[in-house]
Write a protein that holds these residues in place. Structure first.
Motif, PDB file in Angstrom:
ATOM      1  N   GLY A  50      38.756  34.209  49.888  1.00  0.00           N
ATOM      2  CA  GLY A  50      37.828  35.108  49.196  1.00  0.00           C
ATOM      3  C   GLY A  50      36.486  34.448  48.936  1.00  0.00           C
ATOM      4  N   LYS A  51      36.528  33.187  48.515  1.00  0.00           N
ATOM      5  CA  LYS A  51      35.297  32.434  48.265  1.00  0.00           C
ATOM      6  C   LYS A  51      34.494  32.275  49.555  1.00  0.00           C
ATOM      7  CE  LYS A  51      33.632  28.019  46.523  1.00  0.00           C
ATOM      8  NZ  LYS A  51      34.000  26.692  46.029  1.00  0.00           N
ATOM      9  N   LEU A  52      35.169  31.917  50.648  1.00  0.00           N
ATOM     10  CA  LEU A  52      34.479  31.743  51.926  1.00  0.00           C
ATOM     11  C   LEU A  52      33.874  33.049  52.427  1.00  0.00           C
ATOM     12  CD1 LEU A  52      37.033  29.352  53.637  1.00  0.00           C
ATOM     13  CD2 LEU A  52      34.665  28.795  53.032  1.00  0.00           C
ATOM     14  N   ILE A  53      34.578  34.151  52.220  1.00  0.00           N
ATOM     15  CA  ILE A  53      34.050  35.461  52.637  1.00  0.00           C
ATOM     16  C   ILE A  53      32.767  35.766  51.871  1.00  0.00           C
ATOM     17  CG2 ILE A  53      34.450  37.955  52.570  1.00  0.00           C
ATOM     18  CD1 ILE A  53      37.412  37.326  53.268  1.00  0.00           C
ATOM     19  N   ILE A  54      32.793  35.551  50.556  1.00  0.00           N
ATOM     20  CA  ILE A  54      31.603  35.819  49.741  1.00  0.00           C
ATOM     21  C   ILE A  54      30.444  34.916  50.171  1.00  0.00           C
ATOM     22  CG2 ILE A  54      30.632  35.548  47.414  1.00  0.00           C
ATOM     23  CD1 ILE A  54      33.191  36.858  46.358  1.00  0.00           C
ATOM     24  N   GLU A  55      30.726  33.652  50.433  1.00  0.00           N
ATOM     25  CA  GLU A  55      29.673  32.743  50.895  1.00  0.00           C
ATOM     26  C   GLU A  55      29.124  33.181  52.247  1.00  0.00           C
ATOM     27  OE1 GLU A  55      31.320  28.818  50.878  1.00  0.00           O
ATOM     28  OE2 GLU A  55      31.317  28.682  48.698  1.00  0.00           O
ATOM     29  N   ALA A  56      30.022  33.568  53.151  1.00  0.00           N
ATOM     30  CA  ALA A  56      29.590  34.007  54.486  1.00  0.00           C
ATOM     31  C   ALA A  56      28.741  35.261  54.412  1.00  0.00           C
ATOM     32  CB  ALA A  56      30.807  34.247  55.380  1.00  0.00           C
ATOM     33  N   GLN A  57      28.990  36.081  53.399  1.00  0.00           N
ATOM     34  CA  GLN A  57      28.229  37.315  53.239  1.00  0.00           C
ATOM     35  C   GLN A  57      26.935  37.100  52.459  1.00  0.00           C
ATOM     36  OE1 GLN A  57      31.475  39.639  51.531  1.00  0.00           O
ATOM     37  NE2 GLN A  57      31.585  40.810  53.431  1.00  0.00           N
ATOM     38  N   GLY A  58      26.655  35.882  52.058  1.00  0.00           N
ATOM     39  CA  GLY A  58      25.393  35.594  51.394  1.00  0.00           C
ATOM     40  C   GLY A  58      25.442  35.649  49.887  1.00  0.00           C
ATOM     41  N   GLU A  82      47.942  36.767  65.149  1.00  0.00           N
ATOM     42  CA  GLU A  82      49.024  37.730  65.334  1.00  0.00           C
ATOM     43  C   GLU A  82      49.659  38.141  64.010  1.00  0.00           C
ATOM     44  OE1 GLU A  82      51.709  36.242  68.295  1.00  0.00           O
ATOM     45  OE2 GLU A  82      50.078  35.807  69.684  1.00  0.00           O
ATOM     46  N   LYS A  83      48.850  38.315  63.017  1.00  0.00           N
ATOM     47  CA  LYS A  83      49.283  38.766  61.699  1.00  0.00           C
ATOM     48  C   LYS A  83      48.457  39.979  61.307  1.00  0.00           C
ATOM     49  CE  LYS A  83      52.053  35.314  60.685  1.00  0.00           C
ATOM     50  NZ  LYS A  83      53.433  35.444  60.383  1.00  0.00           N
ATOM     51  N   GLY A  84      48.847  40.618  60.247  1.00  0.00           N
ATOM     52  CA  GLY A  84      48.149  41.803  59.792  1.00  0.00           C
ATOM     53  C   GLY A  84      47.039  41.505  58.805  1.00  0.00           C
ATOM     54  N   TYR A  85      46.013  40.801  59.234  1.00  0.00           N
ATOM     55  CA  TYR A  85      44.878  40.523  58.349  1.00  0.00           C
ATOM     56  C   TYR A  85      43.905  41.688  58.410  1.00  0.00           C
ATOM     57  CZ  TYR A  85      46.862  35.923  57.950  1.00  0.00           C
ATOM     58  OH  TYR A  85      47.717  34.882  57.701  1.00  0.00           O
ATOM     59  N   LEU A  90      41.644  41.517  53.497  1.00  0.00           N
ATOM     60  CA  LEU A  90      40.528  40.586  53.312  1.00  0.00           C
ATOM     61  C   LEU A  90      39.645  41.006  52.129  1.00  0.00           C
ATOM     62  CD1 LEU A  90      39.507  39.840  57.010  1.00  0.00           C
ATOM     63  CD2 LEU A  90      40.897  38.426  55.470  1.00  0.00           C
ATOM     64  N   LYS A  91      39.482  42.303  51.914  1.00  0.00           N
ATOM     65  CA  LYS A  91      38.720  42.778  50.754  1.00  0.00           C
ATOM     66  C   LYS A  91      39.436  42.393  49.455  1.00  0.00           C
ATOM     67  CE  LYS A  91      36.538  46.666  53.083  1.00  0.00           C
ATOM     68  NZ  LYS A  91      36.516  48.133  53.221  1.00  0.00           N
ATOM     69  N   TYR A  92      40.783  42.476  49.458  1.00  0.00           N
ATOM     70  CA  TYR A  92      41.547  42.047  48.284  1.00  0.00           C
ATOM     71  C   TYR A  92      41.311  40.559  48.014  1.00  0.00           C
ATOM     72  CZ  TYR A  92      44.546  46.010  47.006  1.00  0.00           C
ATOM     73  OH  TYR A  92      45.023  47.194  46.539  1.00  0.00           O
ATOM     74  N   MET A  93      41.285  39.753  49.058  1.00  0.00           N
ATOM     75  CA  MET A  93      41.052  38.317  48.885  1.00  0.00           C
ATOM     76  C   MET A  93      39.666  38.061  48.320  1.00  0.00           C
ATOM     77  SD  MET A  93      42.787  36.691  52.266  1.00  0.00           S
ATOM     78  CE  MET A  93      44.389  37.249  52.814  1.00  0.00           C
ATOM     79  N   ARG A  94      38.681  38.797  48.811  1.00  0.00           N
ATOM     80  CA  ARG A  94      37.310  38.670  48.301  1.00  0.00           C
ATOM     81  C   ARG A  94      37.270  39.054  46.822  1.00  0.00           C
ATOM     82  NH1 ARG A  94      32.892  42.551  50.882  1.00  0.00           N
ATOM     83  NH2 ARG A  94      34.180  44.049  49.783  1.00  0.00           N
ATOM     84  N   TYR A 112      50.837  36.911  44.396  1.00  0.00           N
ATOM     85  CA  TYR A 112      49.581  37.533  44.831  1.00  0.00           C
ATOM     86  C   TYR A 112      49.604  39.046  44.629  1.00  0.00           C
ATOM     87  CZ  TYR A 112      45.585  38.713  47.724  1.00  0.00           C
ATOM     88  OH  TYR A 112      44.398  39.217  48.181  1.00  0.00           O
ATOM     89  N   SER A 113      50.743  39.680  44.858  1.00  0.00           N
ATOM     90  CA  SER A 113      50.845  41.135  44.661  1.00  0.00           C
ATOM     91  C   SER A 113      50.569  41.513  43.208  1.00  0.00           C
ATOM     92  CB  SER A 113      52.236  41.639  45.063  1.00  0.00           C
ATOM     93  OG  SER A 113      52.444  41.430  46.423  1.00  0.00           O
ATOM     94  N   HIS A 114      51.066  40.718  42.272  1.00  0.00           N
ATOM     95  CA  HIS A 114      50.791  40.981  40.855  1.00  0.00           C
ATOM     96  C   HIS A 114      49.289  40.892  40.576  1.00  0.00           C
ATOM     97  CE1 HIS A 114      55.062  39.398  40.257  1.00  0.00           C
ATOM     98  NE2 HIS A 114      55.101  40.681  39.962  1.00  0.00           N
ATOM     99  N   TYR A 115      48.673  39.869  41.122  1.00  0.00           N
ATOM    100  CA  TYR A 115      47.234  39.695  40.898  1.00  0.00           C
ATOM    101  C   TYR A 115      46.427  40.837  41.513  1.00  0.00           C
ATOM    102  CZ  TYR A 115      47.744  35.134  38.777  1.00  0.00           C
ATOM    103  OH  TYR A 115      48.053  34.114  37.928  1.00  0.00           O
TER     104      TYR A 115
END
Length: 124
Positions: A50-58, A82-85, A90-94, A112-115
């Protein structure tokens, strides 16, 4: 040749996609080796992704509008790992990073599901 999103921060080139992919691969390896503590590793992996996604998005402000990057990463990660990403995952991780970067420690008793459920209550 597929293009790579490369960002320059502090004079260093960073390939956010490869960092995200490596985080996810390392998590999969770790889960196979140490199943009993995978929850903590899952939480740290998804937080870091999530942190890396936010950084990559500026940054946080731009990340709100950066769904095309998530769409690209989702497609590539699903093809290569070969996974369901999915985009949603990915938005949940962000969102997970955004919400819990401002809070105290996380509980090892929740998974993670609880969070993910807590994240959406925080928005309301």
């Amino acid at each position: 040749m597929p293009y790579t999103i490369v960002d320059v921060i502090g004079g260093e080139k960073m390939n956010y996609y490869n960092e995200i992919k490596n985080e996810l691969i390392n998590n999969e390896i770790y889960k196979k080796v140490k199943d009993y503590s995978k929850n903590k590793n899952d939480l740290m992996t998804y937080y870091n992704v999530g942190k890396l996604i936010i950084e990559a998005q500026g940054g946080v402000e731009r990340a709100k509008y950066g769904n095309s990057l998530i769409k690209e990463y989702s497609k590539r990660l699903t093809e290569e790992l070969e996974k369901g990403y999915t985009q949603t995952r990915l938005k949940y991780m962000r969102r997970f990073y955004f919400v819990f970067s401002k809070s105290p420690t996380m509980s090892d008793f929740l998974n993670y599901s609880h969070y993910c459920e807590i994240i959406w209550f925080e928005e309301s």
